[in-house]
Design a protein around this motif. Structure first.
Motif, PDB file in Angstrom:
ATOM      1  N   VAL A   7      27.584  57.248 -13.514  1.00 55.85           N
ATOM      2  CA  VAL A   7      26.210  57.533 -13.107  1.00 55.85           C
ATOM      3  C   VAL A   7      25.410  58.020 -14.316  1.00 55.85           C
ATOM      4  CG1 VAL A   7      24.712  58.970 -11.677  1.00 55.85           C
ATOM      5  CG2 VAL A   7      26.799  58.016 -10.708  1.00 55.85           C
ATOM      6  N   GLY A  56      27.666  64.776 -18.831  1.00 55.95           N
ATOM      7  CA  GLY A  56      26.571  64.357 -17.974  1.00 55.95           C
ATOM      8  C   GLY A  56      26.924  64.510 -16.515  1.00 55.95           C
ATOM      9  N   ASP A  57      27.276  65.730 -16.129  1.00 58.08           N
ATOM     10  CA  ASP A  57      27.620  65.991 -14.736  1.00 58.08           C
ATOM     11  C   ASP A  57      27.597  67.505 -14.531  1.00 58.08           C
ATOM     12  OD1 ASP A  57      29.137  64.417 -12.262  1.00 58.08           O
ATOM     13  OD2 ASP A  57      29.569  66.557 -12.361  1.00 58.08           O
ATOM     14  N   SER A  58      27.091  67.924 -13.381  1.00 60.65           N
ATOM     15  CA  SER A  58      26.909  69.365 -13.180  1.00 60.65           C
ATOM     16  C   SER A  58      28.236  70.121 -13.100  1.00 60.65           C
ATOM     17  CB  SER A  58      26.078  69.625 -11.930  1.00 60.65           C
ATOM     18  OG  SER A  58      26.727  69.113 -10.794  1.00 60.65           O
ATOM     19  N   GLY A  81      27.160  71.352 -18.085  1.00 61.87           N
ATOM     20  CA  GLY A  81      26.575  70.061 -17.720  1.00 61.87           C
ATOM     21  C   GLY A  81      25.177  69.913 -18.289  1.00 61.87           C
ATOM     22  N   LEU A  82      24.807  68.682 -18.605  1.00 65.50           N
ATOM     23  CA  LEU A  82      23.479  68.387 -19.153  1.00 65.50           C
ATOM     24  C   LEU A  82      22.866  67.209 -18.411  1.00 65.50           C
ATOM     25  CD1 LEU A  82      24.205  68.351 -23.013  1.00 65.50           C
ATOM     26  CD2 LEU A  82      23.330  70.265 -21.683  1.00 65.50           C
ATOM     27  N   GLY A  83      21.544  67.079 -18.522  1.00 61.95           N
ATOM     28  CA  GLY A  83      20.857  65.889 -18.024  1.00 61.95           C
ATOM     29  C   GLY A  83      21.042  64.727 -18.984  1.00 61.95           C
ATOM     30  N   HIS A  84      20.556  63.556 -18.580  1.00 60.09           N
ATOM     31  CA  HIS A  84      20.806  62.337 -19.366  1.00 60.09           C
ATOM     32  C   HIS A  84      20.167  62.382 -20.750  1.00 60.09           C
ATOM     33  CE1 HIS A  84      22.199  61.230 -15.554  1.00 60.09           C
ATOM     34  NE2 HIS A  84      21.117  60.672 -15.085  1.00 60.09           N
ATOM     35  N   ASP A  98      19.450  64.972 -22.585  1.00 68.89           N
ATOM     36  CA  ASP A  98      20.197  65.886 -23.448  1.00 68.89           C
ATOM     37  C   ASP A  98      21.515  65.258 -23.902  1.00 68.89           C
ATOM     38  OD1 ASP A  98      18.450  68.011 -23.647  1.00 68.89           O
ATOM     39  OD2 ASP A  98      19.145  68.953 -21.798  1.00 68.89           O
ATOM     40  N   THR A 112      23.790  81.182  -4.065  1.00 72.27           N
ATOM     41  CA  THR A 112      23.839  79.930  -4.823  1.00 72.27           C
ATOM     42  C   THR A 112      22.997  79.976  -6.096  1.00 72.27           C
ATOM     43  OG1 THR A 112      22.153  79.036  -3.356  1.00 72.27           O
ATOM     44  CG2 THR A 112      24.404  78.351  -2.931  1.00 72.27           C
ATOM     45  N   TYR A 145      21.741  80.421 -14.879  1.00 74.04           N
ATOM     46  CA  TYR A 145      21.764  80.565 -16.341  1.00 74.04           C
ATOM     47  C   TYR A 145      22.615  81.723 -16.828  1.00 74.04           C
ATOM     48  CZ  TYR A 145      21.079  78.813 -20.819  1.00 74.04           C
ATOM     49  OH  TYR A 145      21.360  78.233 -22.003  1.00 74.04           O
ATOM     50  N   THR A 154      29.355  76.177 -10.681  1.00 70.76           N
ATOM     51  CA  THR A 154      28.160  75.341 -10.566  1.00 70.76           C
ATOM     52  C   THR A 154      27.406  75.655  -9.271  1.00 70.76           C
ATOM     53  OG1 THR A 154      29.332  73.629 -11.768  1.00 70.76           O
ATOM     54  CG2 THR A 154      27.361  72.936 -10.578  1.00 70.76           C
ATOM     55  N   LYS A 199      25.540  78.453 -15.744  1.00 66.21           N
ATOM     56  CA  LYS A 199      25.510  77.557 -16.894  1.00 66.21           C
ATOM     57  C   LYS A 199      26.918  77.090 -17.211  1.00 66.21           C
ATOM     58  CE  LYS A 199      23.520  75.713 -20.493  1.00 66.21           C
ATOM     59  NZ  LYS A 199      22.470  74.711 -20.251  1.00 66.21           N
ATOM     60  N   CYS A 234      30.437  62.930  -2.809  1.00 65.56           N
ATOM     61  CA  CYS A 234      28.990  62.887  -3.080  1.00 65.56           C
ATOM     62  C   CYS A 234      28.310  61.873  -2.169  1.00 65.56           C
ATOM     63  CB  CYS A 234      28.732  62.584  -4.549  1.00 65.56           C
ATOM     64  SG  CYS A 234      29.435  61.041  -5.127  1.00 65.56           S
ATOM     65  N   ARG A 263      30.428  70.875  -2.312  1.00 65.70           N
ATOM     66  CA  ARG A 263      29.046  71.021  -1.838  1.00 65.70           C
ATOM     67  C   ARG A 263      28.923  70.593  -0.388  1.00 65.70           C
ATOM     68  NH1 ARG A 263      26.609  68.499  -7.201  1.00 65.70           N
ATOM     69  NH2 ARG A 263      26.401  70.436  -8.357  1.00 65.70           N
ATOM     70  N   LEU A 311      21.089  56.374  -7.223  1.00 66.61           N
ATOM     71  CA  LEU A 311      21.525  56.696  -8.583  1.00 66.61           C
ATOM     72  C   LEU A 311      22.036  55.476  -9.310  1.00 66.61           C
ATOM     73  CD1 LEU A 311      23.424  60.029  -8.065  1.00 66.61           C
ATOM     74  CD2 LEU A 311      21.012  59.597  -8.406  1.00 66.61           C
ATOM     75  N   ASN A 330      15.123  78.498  -6.130  1.00 67.30           N
ATOM     76  CA  ASN A 330      16.285  77.712  -6.564  1.00 67.30           C
ATOM     77  C   ASN A 330      16.058  76.206  -6.415  1.00 67.30           C
ATOM     78  OD1 ASN A 330      18.860  77.658  -7.705  1.00 67.30           O
ATOM     79  ND2 ASN A 330      19.893  77.681  -5.727  1.00 67.30           N
ATOM     80  N   GLY A 359      22.266  71.878  -7.498  1.00 71.68           N
ATOM     81  CA  GLY A 359      23.179  70.773  -7.208  1.00 71.68           C
ATOM     82  C   GLY A 359      23.386  69.860  -8.395  1.00 71.68           C
ATOM     83  N   SER A 391      23.479  67.209 -11.456  1.00 70.47           N
ATOM     84  CA  SER A 391      22.670  67.242 -12.681  1.00 70.47           C
ATOM     85  C   SER A 391      21.765  66.026 -12.832  1.00 70.47           C
ATOM     86  CB  SER A 391      23.601  67.327 -13.888  1.00 70.47           C
ATOM     87  OG  SER A 391      24.466  66.202 -13.918  1.00 70.47           O
ATOM     88  N   GLU A 407      19.355  63.333 -13.646  1.00 70.16           N
ATOM     89  CA  GLU A 407      18.000  63.402 -14.212  1.00 70.16           C
ATOM     90  C   GLU A 407      17.036  62.552 -13.381  1.00 70.16           C
ATOM     91  OE1 GLU A 407      18.002  63.853 -18.429  1.00 70.16           O
ATOM     92  OE2 GLU A 407      16.098  62.828 -18.680  1.00 70.16           O
ATOM     93  N   ASP A 439      19.120  75.463 -13.564  1.00 72.99           N
ATOM     94  CA  ASP A 439      19.001  75.338 -15.013  1.00 72.99           C
ATOM     95  C   ASP A 439      18.889  73.901 -15.524  1.00 72.99           C
ATOM     96  OD1 ASP A 439      19.332  76.026 -17.795  1.00 72.99           O
ATOM     97  OD2 ASP A 439      21.417  75.402 -17.549  1.00 72.99           O
ATOM     98  N   ILE A 440      19.783  73.030 -15.091  1.00 75.27           N
ATOM     99  CA  ILE A 440      19.784  71.671 -15.645  1.00 75.27           C
ATOM    100  C   ILE A 440      18.506  70.944 -15.241  1.00 75.27           C
ATOM    101  CG2 ILE A 440      21.000  69.451 -15.749  1.00 75.27           C
ATOM    102  CD1 ILE A 440      23.613  70.934 -15.238  1.00 75.27           C
ATOM    103  N   ASN A 448      15.588  69.266 -17.539  1.00 77.00           N
ATOM    104  CA  ASN A 448      15.275  67.849 -17.349  1.00 77.00           C
ATOM    105  C   ASN A 448      13.772  67.626 -17.157  1.00 77.00           C
ATOM    106  OD1 ASN A 448      17.939  67.067 -17.596  1.00 77.00           O
ATOM    107  ND2 ASN A 448      18.317  66.895 -15.395  1.00 77.00           N
ATOM    108  N   LYS A 505      11.972  67.322 -20.449  1.00 75.72           N
ATOM    109  CA  LYS A 505      12.335  66.084 -21.142  1.00 75.72           C
ATOM    110  C   LYS A 505      11.535  64.905 -20.624  1.00 75.72           C
ATOM    111  CE  LYS A 505      15.133  68.582 -23.186  1.00 75.72           C
ATOM    112  NZ  LYS A 505      16.479  68.959 -22.927  1.00 75.72           N
TER     113      LYS A 505
END
Lengths: 424, 196
Positions: free
Chosen positions: A36, A128-130, A144-147, A149, A194, A199, A225, A230, A368, A387, B30, B76, B80, B82, B84, B105-106, B110, B113
């Protein structure tokens, strides 16, 4: 007086000391993308190329690894195309560590991160995943980072971080029989909410953590998460060294916090008084003890995901399912094919099949709500996943209860939410 | 990226806490790999009935919010996964700013960006905006939110402010300075002790 996270980030940014809220530019040791986030990153690359940027190579292809896990085995034509896209990408940029579905080792990215020792103590690891936080249990800084980043890290090998505050969770004593790490982390999320870790780094320690196996520790960091953290982290010890050595990894530089390390807050938990916990729909913080929910009828039990389908999770489920028969649909999907193999060798798969459960291939799948076992309207599921937001596992009006593999297996044989201590 | 200087529009009040990214853009979308076109899937399960018809009672479907550029959200927002795609969908739908008491945070990162301004406000101030029906003007240069009743000042890190004001692409900008960054990093590294 630095804690482990501050020390890792200091080392990665070439400093002797960092403090919470400092903004640092850290060298990254490992990066992960999956089917993804990978196509997402490729989209960012395409956009950059269109704007005139030349992208010829990645900063360090040997530090990048790729998993196919969310929509595999290919759920439909688009998913199949994305896997093709990912394969073209790894070929074009010379990424060799690509865990291809149906070729040797494969499975959920976070499971591969530890099962294949892709990430080592003291490293800075982004993905690239939370749930990238999972791998922090090995003593790494994992986030985890966004795309965009991730794309940036792929090109430059570095990323900005604001040094997070650390909240420390101290577990005193060994968890009682039938109580698992999943119960502890659900309890913690219930207590702090939650966004209670937003951070921040959630660090776990104390005698109860020392007693805990590596795989159980990974359940704790995985679900940081869900508290908005973070990252999650645990200081490496002999159990980690042994675990990694079994996987051929011995060459790394551990980082430990100073004896007088600073934490924003310390929470203490007495292991002996903890009970099996369940998170009710529609939030992981919506917790109660399993016994409170014994009247809840279920349609399905799901044992899968990076949170709840490691080898020990399967052993826990087998302990309950052995010699018994499931009363509701029960789907068990080991989190990596190597774990599936071990479960077969140990006879767990036979126990599951004798009990009437389905055993399936590794995939993020229904966790998911992607495919392979998603929920219908009004269906009620108990699950070892992480989740339970509305629609997370399928229809927006389905309901998911989060629990340990022991609670989930016990519920599978009664058809109602069941404390494993009540299974006779 | 389109610069963010000043925007003025009605604000869409989304009165829900802990809105996770799967509500913003459900998992089935996605698989799409382009960055545009996600707007029609934004808040999909809340906006559409099963047969694809529009749910009239969902706030985004009310005609008066059709051209809204500002989303009001509760605590919040963006928790969930990440993905983008959540930021891409909000932008594609037309939102340029999201106002809440807190963000995951993520998701928060995003937003920047992708040219979206996320603003953190106190619960009290946010509540006032939820109750107000007048248009809101957000001036990033002055860091103000103005409506018929009040002028509210908000905080933003100077780095993010510049990125948005100039519509800079984060990656391209930083890579322009790659040599300077590497030089600086090397000097720093050689002059400081390693932590064991």
């Amino acid at each position: 007086m630095l804690n482990i996270t501050e020390k890792i980030l200091a080392r990665a940014s070439g400093k002797t000391k960092v403090s919470p809220d400092d903004v640092i530019f850290a060298n990254v040791d490992k990066v992960m993308v999956h089917d993804v986030s990978g196509p997402g990153v490729i989209a960012v690359f395409e956009k950059l190329k269109k704007s005139g940027m030349r992208i010829e190579k990645l900063w360090s292809p040997e530090k990048v690894w790729v998993a196919e896990d969310h929509f595999v085995p290919a759920a439909d034509k688009i998913s199949a195309q994305n896997v093709v896209l990912l394969t073209q990408f790894t070929k074009e940029y010379g990424i060799e560590k690509h865990f291809k579905y149906g070729m040797g080792q494969y499975g959920i990215c976070h499971t591969l991160s530890h099962e294949e020792a892709m990430v080592l103590p003291g490293e800075v690891y982004v993905g690239g995943d939370s749930h990238t936080n999972t791998t922090g249990a090995l003593g790494a800084f994992a986030a985890g980072l966004g795309h965009t980043d991730v794309a940036y890290v792929l090109l430059n090998g570095k990323i900005w971080f604001k040094v997070p505050e650390t909240i420390y969770f101290k577990l005193n004593g060994k968890l009682p029989d039938y109580v698992m790490a999943k119960d502890l982390i659900l309890k913690i999320i219930g207590d702090i909410g939650t966004d209670g870790g937003a951070y921040k780094t959630m660090q776990f320690g104390g005698s109860g953590i020392s007693e805990m196996s590596v795989e159980e520790r990974l359940t704790l960091t995985n679900m940081t998460t869900e508290a908005g953290a973070k990252s999650g982290i645990i200081e490496p010890d002999q159990k980690i060294r042994d675990y990694l050595a079994q996987r051929g990894a011995t060459n790394y530089s551990e980082v430990h916090g100073d004896p007088d390390a600073q934490y924003e807050k310390i929470y203490e938990y007495e292991a002996s008084v903890l009970d099996p916990i369940v998170a009710k729909p529609f939030s992981p913080e919506n917790i109660t003890v399993a016994r409170d929910l014994s009247s809840v009828s279920l349609d399905k039990a799901y044992i899968g995901s990076c949170t709840g389908a490691k080898l020990e999770d399967l052993r826990a489920a087998a302990r309950i399912l052995k010699g018994r028969t499931v009363k509701i649909r029960t789907e068990i999907l080991p989190a990596a094919i190597s774990i599936f193999r071990k479960a077969m060798d140990e006879g767990l798969v036979k126990i599951f099949m004798d009990a009437g459960a389905m055993v399936g291939p590794p995939t993020c799948g229904a966790c998911c709500g992607a495919h392979m076992g998603v929920l219908a309207k009004d269906e009620v599921c108990i699950s070892t996943t992480n989740r339970n937001f509305p629609g997370r596992m399928g229809h927006v009006e389905s309901r998911t209860y989060l629990a340990s593999p022991l609670v989930t297996a016990a519920s599978a044989i009664t058809g109602k939410i069941t404390d494993p201590r009540d299974v006779k | 990226m389109e610069p963010f200087i000043k925007i003025k529009s009605i604000a869409t009040p989304l009165n829900k806490v802990n809105v996770d990214t799967d509500q913003i853009i459900p998992k089935q979308f996605l698989k799409l790999v382009q960055k545009t076109g996600f707007g029609k899937y934004l808040f999909y399960d809340w906006r559409y009935e099963k047969d694809g018809t529009i749910k009239k009672d969902f706030v985004l479907n009310e005609p008066r919010y059709k051209d809204s550029k500002i989303l009001l959200a509760r605590d919040n927002f963006g928790c969930g996964s990440s993905r983008e795609h959540a930021a891409w969908a909000l932008l594609d739908f037309g939102f340029r700013a999201v106002l809440s008491t807190s963000f995951a945070d993520i998701f928060y990162n995003n937003c920047f960006k992708n040219g979206i301004l996320p603003i953190k406000l106190s619960e009290q101030v946010l509540q006032k905006l939820f109750e107000s029906r007048s248009d809101i003007e957000i001036d990033l240069e002055k860091q103000t939110i103005t409506n018929d009743d009040a002028i509210i000042f908000f905080d933003i890190e100077s780095h993010w402010k510049r990125i948005l004001l100039e519509g800079l692409d984060d990656i391209a900008v930083t890579l322009q300075y790659d040599n300077a960054i590497s030089k600086y990093e090397n000097t720093q590294r050689s002059s400081s002790l390693r932590v064991s």
